[in-house]
Design a protein around this motif. Sequence first.
Motif, mmCIF file in Angstrom:
data_model
loop_
_atom_site.group_PDB
_atom_site.id
_atom_site.type_symbol
_atom_site.label_atom_id
_atom_site.label_comp_id
_atom_site.label_asym_id
_atom_site.label_seq_id
_atom_site.Cartn_x
_atom_site.Cartn_y
_atom_site.Cartn_z
ATOM 1 N N ALA A 29 0.811 -1.214 0.000
ATOM 2 C CA ALA A 29 0.000 0.000 0.000
ATOM 3 C C ALA A 29 0.848 1.268 0.000
ATOM 4 C CB ALA A 29 -0.924 0.006 1.210
ATOM 5 N N ALA A 30 2.120 1.171 0.350
ATOM 6 C CA ALA A 30 2.994 2.348 0.387
ATOM 7 C C ALA A 30 3.242 2.869 -1.023
ATOM 8 C CB ALA A 30 4.305 2.005 1.073
ATOM 9 N N GLU A 31 3.588 4.135 -1.109
ATOM 10 C CA GLU A 31 3.842 4.762 -2.410
ATOM 11 C C GLU A 31 5.322 4.836 -2.754
ATOM 12 O OE1 GLU A 31 1.878 8.520 -2.673
ATOM 13 O OE2 GLU A 31 -0.120 7.668 -2.393
ATOM 14 N N LYS A 32 6.159 5.088 -1.747
ATOM 15 C CA LYS A 32 7.595 5.160 -2.009
ATOM 16 C C LYS A 32 8.334 4.400 -0.923
ATOM 17 C CE LYS A 32 11.436 8.264 -3.074
ATOM 18 N NZ LYS A 32 11.868 9.683 -3.173
ATOM 19 N N ARG A 33 8.996 3.320 -1.322
ATOM 20 C CA ARG A 33 9.664 2.421 -0.381
ATOM 21 C C ARG A 33 11.172 2.499 -0.580
ATOM 22 N NH1 ARG A 33 6.227 0.372 -3.861
ATOM 23 N NH2 ARG A 33 4.096 -0.145 -3.217
ATOM 24 N N VAL A 34 11.887 2.652 0.517
ATOM 25 C CA VAL A 34 13.341 2.774 0.492
ATOM 26 C C VAL A 34 13.920 1.824 1.529
ATOM 27 C CG1 VAL A 34 15.307 4.346 0.866
ATOM 28 C CG2 VAL A 34 13.222 5.183 -0.268
ATOM 29 N N GLN A 93 30.061 -13.029 -1.765
ATOM 30 C CA GLN A 93 28.947 -13.001 -2.702
ATOM 31 C C GLN A 93 27.660 -12.593 -1.992
ATOM 32 O OE1 GLN A 93 29.280 -13.595 -6.049
ATOM 33 N NE2 GLN A 93 31.483 -13.717 -5.609
ATOM 34 N N PRO A 94 26.707 -12.021 -2.729
ATOM 35 C CA PRO A 94 25.420 -11.662 -2.120
ATOM 36 C C PRO A 94 24.732 -12.887 -1.539
ATOM 37 C CG PRO A 94 25.637 -10.708 -4.311
ATOM 38 C CD PRO A 94 26.774 -11.671 -4.153
ATOM 39 N N ASN A 95 24.014 -12.692 -0.452
ATOM 40 C CA ASN A 95 23.241 -13.773 0.148
ATOM 41 C C ASN A 95 21.761 -13.586 -0.187
ATOM 42 O OD1 ASN A 95 21.850 -12.244 2.358
ATOM 43 N ND2 ASN A 95 23.954 -11.897 3.063
ATOM 44 N N PRO A 96 20.887 -14.496 0.255
ATOM 45 C CA PRO A 96 19.464 -14.387 -0.110
ATOM 46 C C PRO A 96 18.810 -13.059 0.279
ATOM 47 C CG PRO A 96 19.922 -16.588 0.710
ATOM 48 C CD PRO A 96 21.181 -15.789 0.927
ATOM 49 N N ALA A 97 19.281 -12.404 1.334
ATOM 50 C CA ALA A 97 18.709 -11.109 1.713
ATOM 51 C C ALA A 97 19.021 -10.057 0.657
ATOM 52 C CB ALA A 97 19.244 -10.683 3.074
ATOM 53 N N HIS A 98 20.268 -10.020 0.173
ATOM 54 C CA HIS A 98 20.618 -9.077 -0.892
ATOM 55 C C HIS A 98 19.778 -9.341 -2.144
ATOM 56 C CE1 HIS A 98 24.562 -9.052 1.392
ATOM 57 N NE2 HIS A 98 24.358 -7.762 1.241
ATOM 58 N N ARG A 99 19.640 -10.610 -2.487
ATOM 59 C CA ARG A 99 18.917 -10.942 -3.716
ATOM 60 C C ARG A 99 17.426 -10.625 -3.594
ATOM 61 N NH1 ARG A 99 22.838 -15.184 -3.605
ATOM 62 N NH2 ARG A 99 21.419 -16.634 -2.557
ATOM 63 N N ALA A 100 16.878 -10.816 -2.394
ATOM 64 C CA ALA A 100 15.468 -10.473 -2.176
ATOM 65 C C ALA A 100 15.251 -8.973 -2.353
ATOM 66 C CB ALA A 100 15.027 -10.923 -0.788
ATOM 67 N N ALA A 102 17.052 -6.948 -4.186
ATOM 68 C CA ALA A 102 17.172 -6.652 -5.609
ATOM 69 C C ALA A 102 15.888 -7.016 -6.352
ATOM 70 C CB ALA A 102 18.360 -7.408 -6.205
ATOM 71 N N GLN A 103 15.241 -8.079 -5.915
ATOM 72 C CA GLN A 103 13.989 -8.497 -6.541
ATOM 73 C C GLN A 103 12.900 -7.448 -6.332
ATOM 74 O OE1 GLN A 103 12.588 -12.325 -5.198
ATOM 75 N NE2 GLN A 103 11.384 -12.684 -7.051
ATOM 76 N N LEU A 104 12.877 -6.832 -5.163
ATOM 77 C CA LEU A 104 11.902 -5.766 -4.920
ATOM 78 C C LEU A 104 12.107 -4.602 -5.881
ATOM 79 C CD1 LEU A 104 11.623 -5.475 -1.016
ATOM 80 C CD2 LEU A 104 9.929 -6.397 -2.608
ATOM 81 N N GLU A 105 13.366 -4.227 -6.100
ATOM 82 C CA GLU A 105 13.633 -3.126 -7.029
ATOM 83 C C GLU A 105 13.271 -3.517 -8.451
ATOM 84 O OE1 GLU A 105 17.258 -0.280 -8.653
ATOM 85 O OE2 GLU A 105 17.594 -1.517 -6.875
ATOM 86 N N GLU A 106 13.607 -4.739 -8.825
ATOM 87 C CA GLU A 106 13.336 -5.210 -10.183
ATOM 88 C C GLU A 106 11.844 -5.188 -10.488
ATOM 89 O OE1 GLU A 106 14.086 -9.216 -12.940
ATOM 90 O OE2 GLU A 106 14.833 -9.116 -10.884
ATOM 91 N N THR A 107 11.012 -5.457 -9.484
ATOM 92 C CA THR A 107 9.567 -5.481 -9.684
ATOM 93 C C THR A 107 8.919 -4.124 -9.428
ATOM 94 O OG1 THR A 107 9.325 -6.319 -7.417
ATOM 95 C CG2 THR A 107 9.314 -7.937 -9.195
ATOM 96 N N GLY A 108 9.731 -3.091 -9.224
ATOM 97 C CA GLY A 108 9.206 -1.742 -9.055
ATOM 98 C C GLY A 108 8.698 -1.432 -7.664
ATOM 99 N N LYS A 262 8.860 -12.717 -0.494
ATOM 100 C CA LYS A 262 8.034 -13.745 -1.122
ATOM 101 C C LYS A 262 6.559 -13.508 -0.822
ATOM 102 C CE LYS A 262 7.574 -18.818 -1.349
ATOM 103 N NZ LYS A 262 8.110 -20.099 -0.818
ATOM 104 N N THR A 263 6.267 -13.139 0.407
ATOM 105 C CA THR A 263 4.878 -12.845 0.795
ATOM 106 C C THR A 263 4.349 -11.638 0.058
ATOM 107 O OG1 THR A 263 5.347 -13.750 2.995
ATOM 108 C CG2 THR A 263 3.337 -12.453 2.761
ATOM 109 N N VAL A 264 5.173 -10.599 -0.060
ATOM 110 C CA VAL A 264 4.774 -9.379 -0.775
ATOM 111 C C VAL A 264 4.464 -9.687 -2.232
ATOM 112 C CG1 VAL A 264 5.646 -7.177 -1.682
ATOM 113 C CG2 VAL A 264 6.000 -7.760 0.714
ATOM 114 N N LEU A 265 5.313 -10.453 -2.885
ATOM 115 C CA LEU A 265 5.156 -10.716 -4.306
ATOM 116 C C LEU A 265 3.980 -11.638 -4.622
ATOM 117 C CD1 LEU A 265 8.903 -11.092 -5.396
ATOM 118 C CD2 LEU A 265 7.421 -9.083 -5.534
#
Length: 269
Positions: A29-34, A93-100, A102-108, A262-265
């Motif tokens: 529901a948020a508009e701008k997430r950082v 190397q990045p761990n699952p937290a880093h990759r998660a 990045a996935q949020l940014e990739e999906t906007g 995962k829950t968010v997506l």
Amino acid sequence: MMKAVKAMQLIRGDQDREQLLAAAQGFRAAEKRVALSGAGISVGSGIPDFRSKGGLWSVFPPEEYATLEVFLTNPAKAWELFRALGKVLLGKQPNPAHRALAQLEETGLLQGVVTQNVDNLHQQAGNRRVLEIHGDHQHLACLHCGHQEAVRKEHYRQSRVPLCCRCGFPLKPKVVLFGEAVRKIEEIDALIADCDLLLVLGTSAQVYPAAGLPGEVRRNQGRIYSFNQDPPSLEPAGSHDQGKGDYYFQGDLSATLPLFVKTVLRLNP
């Protein structure tokens, strides 16, 4: 004086399913997430918190090794710390937290990352908008002529101080030393100005300017979602009254953040 966290709702993984779902809905529901990240997000990649017992600061006290004055007057001593830090970061190397994240940014669903880390793991994971408060340890810079170059393994193996190929001045990693100005402040201020949901990842946010960011978001009536290993006892420095809808995700970020993402997506936009 800092206040005890009372209003933050505690989530301990999938066992608090109802709260987890509510938090994910609030995030959507948020508009701008950082995101604001600290050392805790990189622990899963094998990089210990420098302030922890046995960390780098216990071997190389920052007031003795990590100041601009020390580098300028005794660069060989400063490079003892730089080499030790470089060896810790080498090959991580990045761990699952880093990759998660990045996935949020990739999906906007994430507009940027503000990090106190110098390890470049957010960028390796795929995040594109990363503002590094304390610089990075992947490049060397000359404070005399401005020349920059990428760090190489031999910089950590050799005993001599690397010198600028243009002017011969000692090179230093592009990390911020005590006595230097932090980086990207104007960009960070602009990113946080209208942020209405801040993910605080692996940091107690006790050191400024990062310490002021949660309070700034709360003053704008935004929400704070904090992820950390330790149980919540203190709110971040500079915070004001706890906002409604704040959450504290307790546990290993390599597990809690991917579960949350995962829950968010899974939710419909």
